[in-house]
Every structure is written in structure tokens, then in C-alpha cells.
Scaffold this motif. Structure first.
Motif, PDB file in Angstrom:
ATOM      1  N   ASN A 221       0.824  -1.228  -0.072  1.00  0.00           N
ATOM      2  CA  ASN A 221       0.075  -0.082  -0.044  1.00  0.00           C
ATOM      3  C   ASN A 221       0.745   1.262   0.031  1.00  0.00           C
ATOM      4  O   ASN A 221       0.678   2.086  -0.740  1.00  0.00           O
ATOM      5  N   GLU A 222       1.943   1.277   0.776  1.00  0.00           N
ATOM      6  CA  GLU A 222       2.672   2.388   1.066  1.00  0.00           C
ATOM      7  C   GLU A 222       3.492   2.385  -0.301  1.00  0.00           C
ATOM      8  O   GLU A 222       3.481   3.704  -1.126  1.00  0.00           O
ATOM      9  N   LYS A 223       4.021   1.529  -0.996  1.00  0.00           N
ATOM     10  CA  LYS A 223       4.581   1.832  -2.279  1.00  0.00           C
ATOM     11  C   LYS A 223       3.919   1.907  -3.548  1.00  0.00           C
ATOM     12  O   LYS A 223       4.101   2.692  -4.350  1.00  0.00           O
ATOM     13  N   TYR A 224       2.792   1.312  -3.667  1.00  0.00           N
ATOM     14  CA  TYR A 224       1.990   1.209  -4.904  1.00  0.00           C
ATOM     15  C   TYR A 224       0.274   1.417  -4.585  1.00  0.00           C
ATOM     16  O   TYR A 224      -0.471   1.757  -5.591  1.00  0.00           O
ATOM     17  N   GLY A 225       0.126   2.067  -3.476  1.00  0.00           N
ATOM     18  CA  GLY A 225      -1.580   2.072  -3.406  1.00  0.00           C
ATOM     19  C   GLY A 225      -2.231   0.775  -3.335  1.00  0.00           C
ATOM     20  O   GLY A 225      -3.590   0.891  -3.537  1.00  0.00           O
ATOM     21  N   ILE A 226      -1.669  -0.496  -3.347  1.00  0.00           N
ATOM     22  CA  ILE A 226      -2.571  -1.418  -3.547  1.00  0.00           C
ATOM     23  C   ILE A 226      -3.250  -1.753  -2.114  1.00  0.00           C
ATOM     24  O   ILE A 226      -2.652  -1.777  -1.133  1.00  0.00           O
ATOM     25  N   VAL A 227      -4.722  -2.334  -2.383  1.00  0.00           N
ATOM     26  CA  VAL A 227      -5.242  -2.999  -1.217  1.00  0.00           C
ATOM     27  C   VAL A 227      -5.538  -4.462  -1.585  1.00  0.00           C
ATOM     28  O   VAL A 227      -5.474  -4.595  -2.735  1.00  0.00           O
ATOM     29  N   GLU A 228      -5.478  -5.426  -0.544  1.00  0.00           N
ATOM     30  CA  GLU A 228      -5.949  -6.585  -0.822  1.00  0.00           C
ATOM     31  C   GLU A 228      -6.791  -7.062  -1.754  1.00  0.00           C
ATOM     32  O   GLU A 228      -6.763  -7.823  -2.680  1.00  0.00           O
ATOM     33  N   GLU A 229      -8.122  -6.198  -1.837  1.00  0.00           N
ATOM     34  CA  GLU A 229      -9.043  -6.614  -2.964  1.00  0.00           C
ATOM     35  C   GLU A 229      -8.595  -6.288  -4.381  1.00  0.00           C
ATOM     36  O   GLU A 229      -9.361  -7.121  -5.249  1.00  0.00           O
ATOM     37  N   ASP A 230      -7.496  -5.636  -4.465  1.00  0.00           N
ATOM     38  CA  ASP A 230      -7.021  -5.306  -5.899  1.00  0.00           C
ATOM     39  C   ASP A 230      -6.555  -6.591  -6.474  1.00  0.00           C
ATOM     40  O   ASP A 230      -6.464  -6.752  -7.782  1.00  0.00           O
ATOM     41  N   PHE A 231      -6.112  -7.490  -5.580  1.00  0.00           N
ATOM     42  CA  PHE A 231      -5.449  -8.707  -6.335  1.00  0.00           C
ATOM     43  C   PHE A 231      -6.596  -9.648  -7.075  1.00  0.00           C
ATOM     44  O   PHE A 231      -6.521 -10.312  -7.971  1.00  0.00           O
ATOM     45  N   LEU A 232      -7.851  -9.164  -6.614  1.00  0.00           N
ATOM     46  CA  LEU A 232      -8.893 -10.266  -7.311  1.00  0.00           C
ATOM     47  C   LEU A 232      -9.181 -10.236  -8.543  1.00  0.00           C
ATOM     48  O   LEU A 232      -9.504 -11.171  -9.350  1.00  0.00           O
TER      49      LEU A 232
END
Ligand code: MN
Ligand code: MN
Length: 456
Positions: A221-232
Motif C-alpha cells: 500500500n505504501e509503495k503502490y497504493g494496492i489494497v488486498e481486494e485489488d488482487f481479485l
């Protein structure tokens, strides 16, 4: 004087210093492609960037076409078709087609990849294509692919390729404690569900539970703004993190990930770029999903290629069925190279040998040629004459002994369109492994074969 007996010739036996320099220089260009195009997506962007420099522009359906036009269709960033309109009558003479695939076996992340077990964070994987699972343990892996954030931002991911990057990893059992594992058949020693990628071993300072996987999410999240749901919705693949390297004291073998089938994709691309004649109409296909059956909208079985043929025929005002009936195709895919360490799976006289030139497979398939398009003798002879005229060195190759196994390519999907098709490609050692090997002489011979096929 001709000879009554047929004999394969090892290209290195008679290669001059100058020829060898050309062979080696060509391999350097190929290495650059291998290192920068480890997934079909990366291959598409690598090629699009370069063909645009050569004057290729995106094609839109319905567009009027004329001789000399250079066009490309970027299919969902995962497959690519290049074509150039020739001066000859495409109805009477047909078109020339070369088709390779740009996907390779690898480990894909599952859609819910992240979990932790006993204070270690992992990504779950689902392997893509035919792999020997044990080969994917204890090697450095890089993550490639795309992730869309909830706001629609698309991230192109490539972690593990730079010296400063971390790499990823699947563990294996130490031999000291592997007595039971060592008794299992190879196919069972490492199971699909144990191909779990190590991604972190430090806890989060803020999380109450699942601290170790949470720590990974915090970094992402810090590096790319990714949250777990984005993996779906993401498409992430783990591929070997190393670059292509010369093998052996003579540096004549080239090792790398994904020779199957980039080693055919690259020469079909260079053949088109170097071809200055504009007589034949030429199509060059870089297909996706060959390793899983050529399915989906980006695989060879989709209707995109026939649609394109239809549109081109219409625009050139020729009969489409006639055009297809007169067309010729090389299905550009690798074949097995005879390996003396595993001599018993091949029938030597009908297996390709390293450095003896481009390998033609008249048929593929398994058992009684099942699932093969099997090129007819007249077409084989046409190809033979084209190669003889240009001095191309080629050999015949069957994928292993009768009833030993087998395999297929995109050939049958093109043959289905009433286009004569034969398989031709570079012989490969350790196919589908994370580090496959080819002879640079065969790569160069294959490049010459493709050049000869579209010449004139
Ligand atoms: Mn292949
Ligand atoms: Mn393959």
C-alpha cells in the motif's frame, strides 16, 4: 555432385568466422528481447514500440488498405498481429502467415494470493502451462503483471529484475529430511498447492492479527497504493528472475527463460522488419495462451485472425475464400532437440539435432498423430524449394518417439482456415523448464528460414 544419402549437417562444422560473428551478433539482439519480454504483455509492448518506429500503425476495422501499408492489431495487450500489404494479387497468390506464441509456462498468482502460516507470509500460485513442478523451487523469481487499483489506475508490475530489487522464492525440503519425499514419483514430490511464494517474514507493528501478511499489505500500500481486494482482478505471474546467458566454453548454447516460443517470435519479427520487398501480403501473429490450449480472446482459436483476413480481402477487393486457399503459413514453434542424456525418448533419425538448422515438424500431436494438422507432401515440397533457393539449413523433427507423449501447436487452428500450414522452429533442450537452452546456430538458421519464406 549430389549424394544418394541424406545426412544432417552440423552448422558449426563449416561455419566461417564471419558467419559465426553474424550468428553471435543476432543472438545478442534476441537476448535483449528475452530479458525484456518475459510475459506476453511485455512482448507485445516491446514489439509495438519497435514496429511503430518502422512505420507500423494501428489498424481499425473497415479501414481502406493499399499496397505498402504496414499495420498492427494490439489485441488486449496480450497478443499482436502485424501485417503488411503487398503489391501482388492477394486473391490469386494468397498471403504469407507466420505465427508464434509469446506466452510461456510460469506460476500465476491466485486471485486471493496472500496468506500467512506460522509467521511467514506467502502468495498462493496456480501454475500456467505444462511444468515439472519441482523445477520451480529454490530459484529466484520475479513478479510481472498488472494490478488495477479501485480508482481505475493501472499498475504495471515488474519486481525482481533489477539488481537492487528483492526476488521471490518457493522453498524445497532439505535432503537430510527428504527420505519420504525422495521416494515419491517426480510428479508428486512437489504438489501444485505447495508452490507457495515467500513474500515476507516480519510482523506489522499495527495489526492485531495476521501480522505477517498484514505487513506485506502495508508495504504494497505504501509503495503502490494496492489494497488486498485489488488482487481479485490482477494478473500477476512469477517468472525466473535471471537473464539469458551463454552456456559452455564456446558460448554456442544460449540459456534463458521462455525460449518456447520467443525464440520463434523474435526471428519472425526481425524477418518482417528486414524484408524490403513488398510483393507478398504478410501476416505475423504473436499469439497468447498457446500453453493452455490457445483458448480465450487472445489465443489463436479466437476469431480475430479470420476476421482480419476477411476485412483485408474486402478492402483489397479480392475473394476471401480464394485468398485463404492460396495462402501459406509457417506455424513457428519450438520442437525437442535430441539430448544424449535422455536419448531413449527420441527416435534419433527423426528428432532434431542441435545446430543442424531450423526444425520442421510435418505433424505434431500424440499417439496416431491425433490432434495434428499434418502438412501434405506438396506443401512440404513447396517449403523445401523456398529454402533450397535461399540456402536455408533445416531438418525434420518429431516430438519424441511414437507413443512417448507428444504435443500440439497453433498450426491446426490456422490449417482449419484452409491455409496450408507446417510447423517450423528452433530445437530446444529442457523445454518448459525455467532455464531452457538452444543453439545460436539454429536460431540464426530459423531467422533465415523466415526471411526466405516472406521474400519476394
Ligand atoms: Mn511452443
Ligand atoms: Mn510450450
Amino acid at each position: 555432385m549430389g549424394t544418394l544419402q541424406y545426412q544432417k549437417k552440423n552448422l558449426y562444422e563449416t561455419m566461417s568466422k564471419e558467419e559465426r560473428a553474424k550468428v553471435n551478433a543476432y543472438a545478442e539482439g534476441y537476448k535483449h528481447f528475452l530479458d525484456n519480454a518475459k510475459t506476453e504483455r511485455e512482448a507485445v509492448s516491446y514489439l509495438v514500440e519497435r514496429v511503430e518506429e518502422k512505420g507500423y500503425t494501428p489498424y481499425t476495422f473497415g479501414e481502406a488498405l493499399r499496397a505498402g501499408d504496414k499495420k498492427y492489431v494490439n489485441n488486449r495487450n496480450k497478443s499482436l498481429i502485424l501485417f503488411r500489404i503487398g503489391t501482388e494479387d492477394a486473391g490469386k497468390n494468397g498471403v504469407r502467415v507466420m505465427a508464434a506464441h509469446i506466452d510461456s509456462p510460469r506460476l500465476d498468482l491466485k486471485q486471493n494470493p496472500l496468506y500467512e502460516r506460522d509467521e511467514i507470509a506467502f502468495f498462493k500460485t496456480h501454475y500456467y502451462g505444462g511444468i515439472k513442478k519441482y523445477q520451480w523451487t529454490t530459484i529466484p523469481l520475479a513478479l510481472h503483471g498488472v494490478v488495477h487499483l479501485a480508482d481505475g489506475t493501472k499498475l504495471e508490475v515488474k519486481i525482481g529484475e533489477e539488481e537492487a530489487d528483492p526476488v521471490f522464492y518457493v522453498s524445497d525440503l532439505l535432503p537430510h529430511l527428504a527420505a519420504n519425499q525422495m521416494k515419491k514419483p517426480l510428479a508428486e514430490a512437489i504438489e501444485g498447492e505447495s508452490l507457495n511464494i515467500w513474500v515476507g517474514i516480519t510482523p506489522s507493528e499495527t495489526a492485531e492479527k495476521d501480522k505477517f501478511s498484514y505487513a506485506v499489505l502495508e508495504i504494497l500500500n505504501e509503495k503502490y497504493g494496492i489494497v488486498e481486494e485489488d488482487f481479485l482482478c490482477a494478473e500477476l505471474c512469477a517468472v525466473p528472475a535471471y537473464k539469458a546467458r551463454d552456456i559452455g566454453f564456446d558460448r554456442a548454447l544460449l540459456g534463458g527463460y521462455g525460449h518456447d516460443d520467443r525464440v520463434c517470435a523474435y526471428p519472425q519479427y526481425t524477418a518482417l522488419m528486414e524484408n524490403e520487398d513488398c510483393v507478398h501480403t504478410v501476416f505475423v501473429v504473436f499469439a497468447d495462451k498457446e500453453e493452455i490450449g490457445s483458448e480465450g480472446t487472445t489465443g489463436m482459436q479466437t476469431e480475430l485472425f479470420p476476421d482480419l483476413l476477411k476485412e483485408v480481402a474486402k478492402s483489397l477487393n479480392v475473394n476471401e475464400a480464394e485468398m485463404r486457399a492460396h495462402s501459406k503459413c509457417i506455424s513457428a514453434d519450438v520442437t525437442v532437440a535430441y539430448d544424449p542424456n535422455f536419448a531413449d525418448v527420441c527416435e534419433k533419425n527423426n528428432s532434431t539435432k542441435l545446430s543442424c538448422g531450423a526444425g520442421i515438424s510435418k505433424f505434431t500431436g500424440s499417439r496416431g498423430k491425433s490432434g495434428s494438422s499434418d502438412a501434405h507432401a506438396e506443401y512440404m515440397q513447396e517449403i523445401r524449394s523456398i529454402f533450397a533457393e535461399s540456402g536455408v539449413t533445416w531438418q525434420i523433427g518429431e516430438l519424441g518417439k511414437v507413443d512417448q507423449g507428444g504435443g500440439g501447436t497453433v498450426a491446426k487452428f490456422i490449417a482449419k482456415l484452409n491455409i496450408d500450414t507446417v510447423d517450423l522452429g528452433v530445437p530446444v533442450i529442457s523445454m518448459h523448464s525455467p532455464f531452457e537452452a538452444i543453439s545460436k546456430a539454429d536460431l540464426y538458421a530459423t531467422a533465415l528460414a523466415f526471411k526466405a519464406f516472406i521474400k519476394g
